[in-house]
Design a protein around this motif. Sequence first.
Motif, short mmCIF file in Angstrom:
data_model
loop_
_atom_site.label_atom_id
_atom_site.label_comp_id
_atom_site.label_asym_id
_atom_site.label_seq_id
_atom_site.Cartn_x
_atom_site.Cartn_y
_atom_site.Cartn_z
N ASP A 418 62.80 -8.08 84.93
CA ASP A 418 62.24 -7.98 86.28
C ASP A 418 62.38 -9.15 87.03
OD1 ASP A 418 60.30 -6.36 88.24
OD2 ASP A 418 59.11 -8.11 87.78
N ASP A 419 62.52 -10.41 86.31
CA ASP A 419 62.48 -11.54 87.12
C ASP A 419 64.06 -11.71 87.74
OD1 ASP A 419 60.01 -12.01 86.40
OD2 ASP A 419 60.24 -13.25 84.58
N ALA A 420 64.94 -11.12 86.76
CA ALA A 420 66.26 -11.45 87.33
C ALA A 420 66.60 -10.14 88.52
CB ALA A 420 67.16 -11.07 86.29
N ARG A 421 65.68 -9.33 88.74
CA ARG A 421 65.81 -8.35 89.75
C ARG A 421 66.78 -7.34 89.31
NH1 ARG A 421 65.87 -11.47 95.58
NH2 ARG A 421 63.84 -12.52 95.34
N VAL A 422 66.48 -6.99 88.15
CA VAL A 422 67.43 -5.87 87.05
C VAL A 422 66.56 -4.66 87.26
CG1 VAL A 422 68.70 -5.20 85.38
CG2 VAL A 422 68.90 -7.45 86.51
N THR A 423 66.67 -3.46 87.64
CA THR A 423 65.98 -2.26 87.24
C THR A 423 65.97 -1.88 85.87
OG1 THR A 423 66.48 -1.64 89.60
CG2 THR A 423 65.63 -0.02 88.32
N TYR A 424 64.69 -1.92 85.33
CA TYR A 424 64.66 -1.29 83.96
C TYR A 424 63.66 -0.14 83.82
CZ TYR A 424 63.06 -1.65 78.98
OH TYR A 424 62.85 -1.67 77.56
N GLU A 462 73.02 -3.87 87.45
CA GLU A 462 71.85 -3.70 88.25
C GLU A 462 70.92 -2.96 87.95
OE1 GLU A 462 73.11 -2.17 91.93
OE2 GLU A 462 74.62 -3.88 92.76
N GLN A 463 71.20 -2.16 86.79
CA GLN A 463 69.96 -1.43 85.97
C GLN A 463 70.50 -1.21 84.38
OE1 GLN A 463 70.35 2.61 87.21
NE2 GLN A 463 68.04 3.25 86.74
N VAL A 464 69.22 -1.32 83.90
CA VAL A 464 69.28 -1.12 82.40
C VAL A 464 68.54 0.01 82.04
CG1 VAL A 464 68.72 -2.28 80.06
CG2 VAL A 464 70.08 -3.46 81.95
N ARG A 465 68.80 0.77 81.09
CA ARG A 465 68.11 2.12 80.70
C ARG A 465 67.78 1.94 79.33
NH1 ARG A 465 70.25 7.13 84.16
NH2 ARG A 465 69.61 6.53 86.37
N LEU A 466 66.69 2.19 78.82
CA LEU A 466 66.40 2.27 77.34
C LEU A 466 66.09 3.45 76.69
CD1 LEU A 466 65.15 -0.49 74.97
CD2 LEU A 466 64.00 1.70 74.76
N TYR A 467 66.63 4.24 75.83
CA TYR A 467 66.09 5.47 75.18
C TYR A 467 65.74 5.21 73.81
CZ TYR A 467 68.55 7.42 79.60
OH TYR A 467 68.96 7.50 80.75
N LEU A 468 64.64 5.64 73.38
CA LEU A 468 64.45 5.74 72.10
C LEU A 468 63.81 7.06 71.84
CD1 LEU A 468 63.65 4.18 69.41
CD2 LEU A 468 61.47 3.60 70.27
N ARG A 469 64.48 7.68 70.57
CA ARG A 469 63.95 8.94 70.12
C ARG A 469 64.10 8.83 68.54
NH1 ARG A 469 67.64 14.35 70.36
NH2 ARG A 469 66.33 15.77 69.56
N VAL A 480 66.70 6.71 66.84
CA VAL A 480 68.18 6.51 67.78
C VAL A 480 67.66 5.74 68.95
CG1 VAL A 480 70.11 7.41 69.14
CG2 VAL A 480 69.24 8.63 67.12
N LEU A 481 68.30 4.54 69.14
CA LEU A 481 68.00 3.73 70.21
C LEU A 481 69.28 3.59 70.99
CD1 LEU A 481 66.34 1.50 71.45
CD2 LEU A 481 67.45 0.07 69.90
N ARG A 482 69.30 3.66 72.25
CA ARG A 482 70.42 3.59 73.17
C ARG A 482 69.91 2.70 74.35
NH1 ARG A 482 72.58 9.37 75.23
NH2 ARG A 482 70.84 8.91 76.91
N LEU A 483 70.86 1.99 74.90
CA LEU A 483 70.64 1.24 75.86
C LEU A 483 71.99 1.20 76.70
CD1 LEU A 483 69.31 -0.74 73.41
CD2 LEU A 483 68.62 -1.99 75.68
N GLU A 484 71.97 1.56 78.02
CA GLU A 484 72.93 1.76 79.00
C GLU A 484 72.73 0.44 80.07
OE1 GLU A 484 73.08 5.78 80.63
OE2 GLU A 484 73.64 6.44 78.65
N GLY A 485 73.83 -0.11 80.51
CA GLY A 485 73.86 -0.96 81.50
C GLY A 485 74.67 -0.18 82.60
N THR A 486 74.29 -0.04 83.78
CA THR A 486 75.01 0.63 84.76
C THR A 486 74.71 -0.26 86.27
OG1 THR A 486 73.06 1.91 85.36
CG2 THR A 486 74.66 2.83 83.93
N GLY A 487 75.57 0.31 87.05
CA GLY A 487 75.72 -0.43 88.29
C GLY A 487 76.31 -1.94 88.19
N VAL A 488 77.60 -1.87 87.89
CA VAL A 488 78.17 -2.87 87.47
C VAL A 488 78.20 -3.92 89.03
CG1 VAL A 488 80.52 -4.08 86.81
CG2 VAL A 488 79.65 -2.07 85.92
#
Length: 560
Positions: A418-424, A462-469, A480-488
Amino acid sequence: MTISRGATSKPKGYGDMQRAKGEHVWLRHVAVVIAYAVSYTLLRDISNVQWLLPAGLRLSCLLFVPYRYWPALALGECLSRTYSSYECLDDFGLTWVVLQSLPVIVLAMPIVWWFRRHMAVFPSQQLVSISSLLLCTLLVSLVCATYGFIALTTAHLAPGKPPFVVLPMHALGYFFGNYLGALTIVPLVVMATFELRAGSLRNMLSRVGDSHVMLDGMVLLLPTLALLTWLNTKATGDTSQIARMAMFLPVAWLTLKHGWRGAALGGGAACTCICLSFPTMATLEVLQPQAFMAFAATSLLMLGARITIQNKQEQRGQVDGQQALYLAQQGLYLGELRMRQTAYALEQISGAMQQMHGRLLNRLRHLLPPAEEHSYYRQVAVTQHQVHRLADGLYPRAWRDRGLLAGLRDGAMAQALDDARVTYQCEIQGRGLSQLSSSVHTALYRLACEAVVYLFAQGSFEQVRLYLRGGEIQGRRWAVLRLEGTGVSSIQNVDPEQLAPRLGASGLGLNAIRDHARIYGGDLHMLSTPKGIRVTMLLHDAAELERTATFAATPRLTVH
């Protein structure tokens, strides 16, 4: 009252106890004589010269019965052999009866004693040397066959009957008969003895009921042998020989699957089915299947011993691997405890610094200009914020107070992005996440932080998504832990070297992160997509490895 030197006082009844003990010892010897004589007679009645089951009883008793009972064994065999040979006095003569009445076990005793003493047939209570056992069986069978052949040469038939001609094949028949009888009984006795040593008789019966080798023997071996035995009795010529040879095919399969125990069980059953179809008199046609059975049973026992060794080594390697994973997990967990203690220490230092600076400013408030006082307040606040942020990176307060899920949603990672202005975004689904062990919770959080640092080391997003199942399959929990970095983005918005300390990460590469996941029985996959990068990790519950890892990995039954 005077007591003479050297006089000893014995408790009342001491002599009665000694006499009772001596009577019990003699009763044991008498019981051994009777039990061995009865067993020897029963086995002799159901066997023939091509399949001498008393040879297996003789060798089994010499291998396991203590030396002090060996004279009782010799007496029991003498009684049984005298009873059976006396009935043939009119047919074979007095000399043959006398020689046949002598206990052959006396000739086998020196051989077995030497193997037990010097060749280490049984190096321990649960260890057997198959090679030494087979060599001992071979020598004992050879000695007993030689004595039987010598006794046979003294036989004289009654007048009016055709003369009895002793041929070399009779010596071979005696040898194969003794050897096959020993191979039928001795390996099974070894199995039963080891199982009985491992526990009580009731436990042994329960283990036999749950044994895979017994189950496979009942389901596959016995029906196959029954079918081939029926075919052997109905067929003649080459078909009968083929049926006899085919009986060792299921024995070979059982050996490959269960080692020497399968060879002992299957070999004994196959020899029984084949030998029961033999005629009572030794013929040249019987020697060929006897030789084949002796060769096949010996080879399968040696092969089974080797397979058992390989299986034990493989099991030991698996246990060692589980121990290594367990120790690695313990090391990571201890490292996490140290980080937690460091975070607590930093917070205490921050509180102590705030109190110290507060007291110092109260004393210097009238001496400092307002501008310097304001600057000093600002520097103290910045320092305390940095210390607090460092402590929160080592062990986030949200994770500490509300658990893993809150630490992933609102912890140091969310604040840093959030300090780096990246959507999480953080999405958590599935059941059983709260039931995972604490070490897996720690691993999930640390791997998430390491994966985020790895993503921004590859580029800017620009965006980081974390999925935990979480879930459970066949009683084993997983996550299962998945992280996606999108919006290059072409602009470097996050510096990985500055992000790693804030998250308490080490900046590990992809291979190191994969190794970390494998410590918990999982794996890692990285996929480059048109929108960015996706990192997926699978972890299993560490409690499963803790229950299976053991530091006493010696097998209960081994061979060499």
